[in-house]
Design a protein around this motif. Structure first.
Motif, mmCIF file in Angstrom:
data_model
loop_
_atom_site.group_PDB
_atom_site.id
_atom_site.type_symbol
_atom_site.label_atom_id
_atom_site.label_comp_id
_atom_site.label_asym_id
_atom_site.label_seq_id
_atom_site.Cartn_x
_atom_site.Cartn_y
_atom_site.Cartn_z
ATOM 1 N N SER A 53 2.093 0.141 7.811
ATOM 2 C CA SER A 53 3.415 0.484 8.362
ATOM 3 C C SER A 53 3.286 1.326 9.630
ATOM 4 C CB SER A 53 4.262 1.220 7.314
ATOM 5 O OG SER A 53 3.591 2.365 6.847
ATOM 6 N N SER A 74 -7.129 10.582 7.106
ATOM 7 C CA SER A 74 -8.497 10.223 6.725
ATOM 8 C C SER A 74 -9.327 9.913 7.967
ATOM 9 C CB SER A 74 -8.469 9.013 5.779
ATOM 10 O OG SER A 74 -8.115 7.859 6.506
ATOM 11 N N LEU A 81 -5.623 -0.710 2.834
ATOM 12 C CA LEU A 81 -6.406 -1.893 3.207
ATOM 13 C C LEU A 81 -7.808 -1.399 3.504
ATOM 14 C CD1 LEU A 81 -3.719 -3.210 5.635
ATOM 15 C CD2 LEU A 81 -4.457 -4.436 3.606
ATOM 16 N N TRP A 98 -4.269 -10.395 -1.583
ATOM 17 C CA TRP A 98 -3.512 -11.647 -1.514
ATOM 18 C C TRP A 98 -2.366 -11.540 -0.516
ATOM 19 C CZ3 TRP A 98 -5.561 -9.844 -6.085
ATOM 20 C CH2 TRP A 98 -6.333 -10.732 -6.839
ATOM 21 N N LYS A 302 -9.692 -1.262 -8.147
ATOM 22 C CA LYS A 302 -10.384 -2.551 -8.057
ATOM 23 C C LYS A 302 -11.831 -2.312 -8.483
ATOM 24 C CE LYS A 302 -7.946 -5.929 -5.833
ATOM 25 N NZ LYS A 302 -8.032 -6.242 -4.413
ATOM 26 N N PHE A 343 -8.552 -6.114 -11.367
ATOM 27 C CA PHE A 343 -7.463 -5.442 -10.658
ATOM 28 C C PHE A 343 -6.584 -4.793 -11.710
ATOM 29 C CE2 PHE A 343 -3.019 -5.937 -9.009
ATOM 30 C CZ PHE A 343 -3.063 -4.796 -8.239
ATOM 31 N N GLY A 425 6.951 2.935 5.349
ATOM 32 C CA GLY A 425 5.947 2.805 4.276
ATOM 33 C C GLY A 425 6.504 1.927 3.176
ATOM 34 N N GLU A 426 5.596 1.290 2.446
ATOM 35 C CA GLU A 426 6.017 0.277 1.470
ATOM 36 C C GLU A 426 7.094 0.759 0.503
ATOM 37 O OE1 GLU A 426 5.309 0.301 -1.945
ATOM 38 O OE2 GLU A 426 3.864 1.935 -2.065
ATOM 39 N N SER A 435 5.623 -2.544 -2.084
ATOM 40 C CA SER A 435 4.300 -2.730 -2.689
ATOM 41 C C SER A 435 3.521 -3.925 -2.150
ATOM 42 C CB SER A 435 4.369 -2.768 -4.221
ATOM 43 O OG SER A 435 5.038 -3.906 -4.678
ATOM 44 N N VAL A 437 1.843 -5.754 1.681
ATOM 45 C CA VAL A 437 1.468 -5.440 3.071
ATOM 46 C C VAL A 437 2.601 -5.841 4.007
ATOM 47 C CG1 VAL A 437 -0.185 -5.890 4.914
ATOM 48 C CG2 VAL A 437 -0.974 -5.697 2.553
#
Ligand SMILES: Cc1cc2nc3c(=O)[nH]c(=O)nc-3n(C[C@H](O)[C@H](O)[C@H](O)COP(=O)(O)OP(=O)(O)OC[C@H]3O[C@@H](n4cnc5c(N)ncnc54)[C@H](O)[C@@H]3O)c2cc1C
Length: 455
Positions: A53, A74, A81, A98, A302, A343, A425-426, A435, A437
């Motif tokens: 975003s 960060s 991602l 996905w 994951k 997942f 943002g999501e 939730s 991309v």
């Protein structure tokens, strides 16, 4: 989010809604040429967070010649991602993997750039009462749970999936299947609101089917599409701790430095807002803080395990009580290395996150041995990688989901403050793409346009 976008009757019904809502949504986001007309030459925008975003907001500001800086906590861009290029002979997605829907913005980007993507056509199986079932064999009682496109069979009462199941006579043996059915939603069956999740799904306008990248990752697509043009505007290792919007000029504090801006777009994950990591001056209204706390976000993980033989080829197994969704990570990839993916979100993810890594791997292998008659331990190479998003200090979990009693919390979260502080943002997506991309990208675009129109 990992959900199979099924091609079924429910989907057809949704498609009609998609046509209606989709066109509305597109018109809301139309980036006409006059958006930046009233923006003063010396206006400065700060975007907080360099996930999908924030990067997309930056790209749009850049396209409109607006001065901006992205402050990222960060040491890298991408947020949720992330890729790993060393574990096996194809790059692995450690977060989003996905592309959900053939109409998703990211599907359009990938195809227009000639990036090789393919429809995920792996086969779904279910692990229930110590037995593997195909989709055709699974007991009829589970039909309403097979992919949440069908959740609307569960009724309108704002209650959790678990409460619905208890009221409808499901016993404990079905609980892992319940968790599996909301694993892609991102929360536990105790917390996910059935009608709120359905409402989001009914607004879905990204089309059908799930797609994977042949030789690349989701990180590559977003990075290569957005970052090269704005790289110089991104400051890494700059965790924002304070946004003081008392006066005309907003003062943003990050990593011991202060930055001045006329407008700020906050794109940090919901968990960061819930933790009140950023001090807002003046403080956020109680309405806003309640909305932030009303939306759900739980642990997410994951795990990839390497095996000597591919005893799970092209199979997905839902319903494990340790791992609600195991899948053949190499399905459709040009690879000869058998990699099984897990997942997991919600309670299951939290339980694995709380264990020592070696215990978590042992628990996963023990469950796989049950499902695959001992083949997991017999063929395990001893190699794994794990990405625990709950332990990422500037993410804190998987992604937002609809809770019981949440109401219009996403809308309240997304409301700008004093026409100066904007929220993307999501979690701020209100048209069903939260939730994902593409949802995160859409909110970045929405707020870049709102900022330009705010002058
Ligand atoms: C395990 C997992 C699997 C997923 N699978 C899929 C999938 O298959 N398909 C799909 O479409 N979506 C999937 N998603 C969801 C998708 O990844 C997210 O919806 C999307 O990436 C969120 O983008 P964002 O910009 O909203 O947030 P983020 O990507 O989290 O970006 C926010 C950024 O803000 C930064 N930040 C935090 N605090 C501060 C601060 N104080 N100061 C400055 N910066 C800060 C963070 O470091 C981060 O870089 C998955 C997510 C997870 C975790």
């Amino acid at each position: 989010m990992q959900l199979k976008k099924r091609n079924n009757m429910k989907l057809m019904a949704c498609t009609i809604l998609m046509v209606i809502f989709g066109s509305l949504f597109k018109s809301c986001n139309k980036n006409d040429d006059n958006n930046s007309a009233n923006v003063p030459d010396n206006a400065k925008v700060i975007v907080i967070g360099a996930g999908a975003s924030g990067l997309h907001a930056g790209k749009i500001l850049n396209d409109n010649n607006i001065d901006f800086t992205i402050l990222e906590a960060s040491n890298t861009v991408g947020g949720r991602l992330k890729k790993n290029s060393t574990f096996t002979d194809f790059p692995l997605d450690m977060g989003a993997e996905w592309i959900h829907g053939n109409q998703a913005l990211t599907h359009q980007w990938a195809t227009s750039q000639g990036i090789d993507i393919y429809q995920d056509q792996s086969d779904d199986y279910f692990w229930y009462n110590n037995q593997v079932y195909t989709e055709e064999e699974i007991p009829e009682t589970f039909y309403p749970l097979l992919g949440y496109m069908m959740f609307d069979a569960l009724g309108d009462t704002d209650q959790s999936l678990k409460n619905w199941a208890i009221a409808n006579g499901y016993d404990e043996s079905s609980y892992p299947m319940l968790e599996a059915s909301v694993n892609g939603v991102g929360g536990s069956a105790d917390n996910v609101s059935v009608p709120n999740a359905i409402a989001g799904e009914q607004n879905w306008s990204s089309g059908e089917n799930d797609y994977k990248f042949k030789n690349q990752t989701y990180f590559d697509l977003i990075h290569n599409t957005l970052v090269p043009q704005i790289e110089e505007n991104i400051i890494l290792n700059a965790p924002v701790t304070k946004i003081d919007y008392t006066n005309d000029k907003i003062i943003v504090t990050a990593g011991g430095n202060t930055y001045e801006a006329d407008r700020v777009i906050v794109t940090v994950p919901l968990k960061i807002l819930q933790a009140e990591y950023i001090e807002f001056v003046p403080a956020l209204s109680s309405n806003k803080q309640q909305a932030i706390n009303a939306i759900g976000m739980e642990a997410g993980m994951k795990v990839y395990l390497k095996f000597n033989t591919n005893f799970f080829e092209d199979q997905n197994i839902s319903g494990g009580s340790v791992g609600p969704y195991y899948y053949d990570a190499g399905h459709g990839k040009p690879s000869s290395v058998p990699i099984l993916g897990l997942f997991v979100t919600g309670t299951n993810a939290q339980e694995l996150s709380d264990m020592e890594e070696s215990d978590a791997i042992a628990a996963i292998l023990a469950e796989l041995d049950l499902i695959y008659n001992g083949q997991a331990t017999a063929n395990y190479t001893g190699e794994y990688i794990m990405q625990d998003w709950a332990k990422e200090p500037f993410v804190g979990g998987a992604y937002s989901y609809a809770t019981v009693g949440m109401g219009n919390a996403r809308e309240v979260l997304a409301e700008p403050i004093n026409n100066k502080v904007f929220f993307a943002g999501e979690a701020t997506h209100q048209n069903g793409h939260n939730s994902t991309v593409q949802g995160a990208l859409e909110t970045g675009e929405r707020e870049a346009i709102n900022v330009m129109n705010s002058f």
